[in-house]
Design a protein around this motif. Structure first.
Motif, PDB file in Angstrom:
ATOM      1  N   ALA A   1       3.455 -57.969   9.284  1.00  0.00           N
ATOM      2  CA  ALA A   1       3.859 -58.561   8.011  1.00  0.00           C
ATOM      3  C   ALA A   1       4.150 -57.489   6.968  1.00  0.00           C
ATOM      4  O   ALA A   1       5.072 -57.631   6.154  1.00  0.00           O
ATOM      5  N   ILE A   2       3.377 -56.418   6.984  1.00  0.00           N
ATOM      6  CA  ILE A   2       3.612 -55.318   6.035  1.00  0.00           C
ATOM      7  C   ILE A   2       4.998 -54.719   6.254  1.00  0.00           C
ATOM      8  O   ILE A   2       5.730 -54.447   5.292  1.00  0.00           O
ATOM      9  N   ILE A   3       5.375 -54.516   7.494  1.00  0.00           N
ATOM     10  CA  ILE A   3       6.704 -53.955   7.782  1.00  0.00           C
ATOM     11  C   ILE A   3       7.792 -54.926   7.350  1.00  0.00           C
ATOM     12  O   ILE A   3       8.799 -54.533   6.742  1.00  0.00           O
ATOM     13  N   LEU A   4       7.618 -56.212   7.634  1.00  0.00           N
ATOM     14  CA  LEU A   4       8.591 -57.220   7.204  1.00  0.00           C
ATOM     15  C   LEU A   4       8.749 -57.201   5.685  1.00  0.00           C
ATOM     16  O   LEU A   4       9.867 -57.242   5.162  1.00  0.00           O
ATOM     17  N   GLU A   5       7.633 -57.132   4.993  1.00  0.00           N
ATOM     18  CA  GLU A   5       7.652 -57.148   3.526  1.00  0.00           C
ATOM     19  C   GLU A   5       8.282 -55.875   2.982  1.00  0.00           C
ATOM     20  O   GLU A   5       9.087 -55.913   2.047  1.00  0.00           O
ATOM     21  N   GLU A   6       7.920 -54.740   3.551  1.00  0.00           N
ATOM     22  CA  GLU A   6       8.465 -53.460   3.086  1.00  0.00           C
ATOM     23  C   GLU A   6       9.981 -53.402   3.259  1.00  0.00           C
ATOM     24  O   GLU A   6      10.690 -52.817   2.441  1.00  0.00           O
ATOM     25  N   LEU A   7      10.470 -53.997   4.336  1.00  0.00           N
ATOM     26  CA  LEU A   7      11.907 -53.978   4.609  1.00  0.00           C
ATOM     27  C   LEU A   7      12.651 -55.102   3.881  1.00  0.00           C
ATOM     28  O   LEU A   7      13.876 -55.196   3.978  1.00  0.00           O
ATOM     29  N   GLY A   8      11.929 -55.954   3.181  1.00  0.00           N
ATOM     30  CA  GLY A   8      12.562 -57.038   2.443  1.00  0.00           C
ATOM     31  C   GLY A   8      13.157 -58.106   3.328  1.00  0.00           C
ATOM     32  O   GLY A   8      14.136 -58.761   2.943  1.00  0.00           O
ATOM     33  N   LEU A   9      12.592 -58.290   4.510  1.00  0.00           N
ATOM     34  CA  LEU A   9      13.118 -59.272   5.450  1.00  0.00           C
ATOM     35  C   LEU A   9      12.511 -60.643   5.190  1.00  0.00           C
ATOM     36  O   LEU A   9      11.297 -60.756   4.965  1.00  0.00           O
ATOM     37  N   PRO A  10      13.330 -61.696   5.229  1.00  0.00           N
ATOM     38  CA  PRO A  10      12.765 -63.038   5.071  1.00  0.00           C
ATOM     39  C   PRO A  10      11.958 -63.411   6.312  1.00  0.00           C
ATOM     40  O   PRO A  10      12.384 -63.149   7.440  1.00  0.00           O
ATOM     41  N   TYR A  11      10.795 -63.984   6.101  1.00  0.00           N
ATOM     42  CA  TYR A  11       9.986 -64.404   7.240  1.00  0.00           C
ATOM     43  C   TYR A  11       9.074 -65.549   6.840  1.00  0.00           C
ATOM     44  O   TYR A  11       8.775 -65.762   5.664  1.00  0.00           O
ATOM     45  N   LYS A  12       8.664 -66.299   7.828  1.00  0.00           N
ATOM     46  CA  LYS A  12       7.687 -67.364   7.610  1.00  0.00           C
ATOM     47  C   LYS A  12       6.527 -67.140   8.574  1.00  0.00           C
ATOM     48  O   LYS A  12       6.721 -66.782   9.729  1.00  0.00           O
ATOM     49  N   LYS A  13       5.334 -67.318   8.064  1.00  0.00           N
ATOM     50  CA  LYS A  13       4.133 -67.058   8.839  1.00  0.00           C
ATOM     51  C   LYS A  13       3.575 -68.372   9.370  1.00  0.00           C
ATOM     52  O   LYS A  13       3.384 -69.322   8.612  1.00  0.00           O
ATOM     53  N   VAL A  14       3.290 -68.403  10.668  1.00  0.00           N
ATOM     54  CA  VAL A  14       2.664 -69.560  11.297  1.00  0.00           C
ATOM     55  C   VAL A  14       1.273 -69.138  11.742  1.00  0.00           C
ATOM     56  O   VAL A  14       1.126 -68.298  12.633  1.00  0.00           O
ATOM     57  N   ASN A  15       0.253 -69.698  11.109  1.00  0.00           N
ATOM     58  CA  ASN A  15      -1.123 -69.363  11.437  1.00  0.00           C
ATOM     59  C   ASN A  15      -1.631 -70.259  12.553  1.00  0.00           C
ATOM     60  O   ASN A  15      -1.557 -71.489  12.446  1.00  0.00           O
ATOM     61  N   LEU A  16      -2.144 -69.670  13.607  1.00  0.00           N
ATOM     62  CA  LEU A  16      -2.666 -70.427  14.746  1.00  0.00           C
ATOM     63  C   LEU A  16      -4.158 -70.168  14.898  1.00  0.00           C
ATOM     64  O   LEU A  16      -4.623 -69.039  14.706  1.00  0.00           O
ATOM     65  N   ASP A  17      -4.899 -71.210  15.258  1.00  0.00           N
ATOM     66  CA  ASP A  17      -6.314 -70.999  15.551  1.00  0.00           C
ATOM     67  C   ASP A  17      -6.466 -70.507  16.984  1.00  0.00           C
ATOM     68  O   ASP A  17      -5.491 -70.403  17.741  1.00  0.00           O
ATOM     69  N   GLY A  18      -7.691 -70.183  17.366  1.00  0.00           N
ATOM     70  CA  GLY A  18      -7.937 -69.601  18.683  1.00  0.00           C
ATOM     71  C   GLY A  18      -7.418 -70.418  19.845  1.00  0.00           C
ATOM     72  O   GLY A  18      -6.690 -69.900  20.712  1.00  0.00           O
ATOM     73  N   PRO A  19      -7.754 -71.728  19.930  1.00  0.00           N
ATOM     74  CA  PRO A  19      -7.261 -72.542  21.052  1.00  0.00           C
ATOM     75  C   PRO A  19      -5.747 -72.617  21.123  1.00  0.00           C
ATOM     76  O   PRO A  19      -5.173 -72.601  22.215  1.00  0.00           O
ATOM     77  N   ALA A  20      -5.073 -72.700  19.965  1.00  0.00           N
ATOM     78  CA  ALA A  20      -3.615 -72.818  19.959  1.00  0.00           C
ATOM     79  C   ALA A  20      -2.941 -71.582  20.526  1.00  0.00           C
ATOM     80  O   ALA A  20      -1.826 -71.661  21.066  1.00  0.00           O
ATOM     81  N   LEU A  21      -3.602 -70.424  20.424  1.00  0.00           N
ATOM     82  CA  LEU A  21      -3.034 -69.200  20.979  1.00  0.00           C
ATOM     83  C   LEU A  21      -2.999 -69.215  22.495  1.00  0.00           C
ATOM     84  O   LEU A  21      -2.206 -68.491  23.107  1.00  0.00           O
TER      85      LEU A  21
END
Length: 237
Positions: free
Chosen positions: A23-43
């Motif tokens: 995420a830091i690299i995405l933010e530093e490069l100014g790239l649009p992104y959306k974060k999907v948070n998954l819990d342990g079982p979903a992984l």
């Protein structure tokens, strides 16, 4: 960065350090992104397991190129080579042979050294069902060793490669920040304070490393991502 880019999907898990560094690299490069948070079982189940058969975060899906990737180091290299090839904000061109290969050198050290050792220290301290003092001591010692390697280099160089912040520097931030703020991981502050000082004065044990980390943490993109992931962690159990 072109406004025509579609958001890259970043799959994450709470404030796990490896998705944070992507995420830091995405933010530093100014790239649009959306974060999907998954819990342990979903992984560990569909649909994510088809994206990453290893069942861990991070992974990305980039609709701009049709590429799906997992493993944080591979993702970072992809993002830089795809979206930083013109301006080299966080990288150096392949024609700068020394710097180009040294970037990969330090990224590999982060992926194979800092990440696993720091992660195992966290596991044996907080999650392993049995307390194993020898394992805890081993990985706390590795935290010190890796920190010492970085400090010795940074005592003679402002950044890991060349004269600017690169993806190599930024890749170390999430685990380093975790250790800095968790007393048991930094041996109740002793990781950063030299022993045996006269007159009761404390002296930093790794001054170059500390200065470098403070510089990185002060970057707007870094502080933004760290705050966002900290807030999101509360929703993951």
């Amino acid at each position: 960065m072109s406004s025509s880019l579609q958001p890259i999907t970043l799959y994450a898990h709470g404030h796990s350090p490896n998705p944070v560094k992507v995420a830091i690299i995405l933010e530093e490069l100014g790239l649009p992104y959306k974060k999907v948070n998954l819990d342990g079982p979903a992984l560990k189940q569909e649909p994510f397991i088809s994206i990453n058969p290893n069942g861990r975060a991070p992974a990305i899906e980039d609709p701009n190129t049709g590429i799906t990737l997992w493993e944080s180091g591979a993702i970072i290299q992809y993002l830089v080579e795809t979206y930083d090839a013109e301006h080299h904000k966080l990288s150096y061109p392949a024609t700068a042979v020394r710097e180009y290969h040294q970037l990969n050198q330090w990224l590999m050290f982060q992926v194979s050294g800092q990440g696993p050792y720091f992660g195992q220290a966290t596991w044996f301290l907080f999650f392993h069902p049995e307390k194993l003092p020898s394992a805890i001591e081993r990985y706390l010692n590795e935290i010190e060793r890796v920190t010492g390697v970085l400090d010795s280099w940074l005592a003679k160089h402002e950044f890991l490669v060349g004269d600017k912040v690169t993806y190599a520097d930024l890749s170390f931030v999430p685990y380093a920040a975790l250790v800095a703020k968790v007393p048991i991981l930094n041996r109740d502050g002793k990781l950063f304070v030299a022993e045996g000082e006269e007159g009761g004065e404390k002296k930093e044990k790794y001054p170059a490393y500390t200065k470098w980390l403070d510089t990185l943490m002060a970057r707007p993109a870094v502080s933004k991502v760290m705050e966002q992931f900290a807030a999101a962690a509360a929703s993951i159990h």
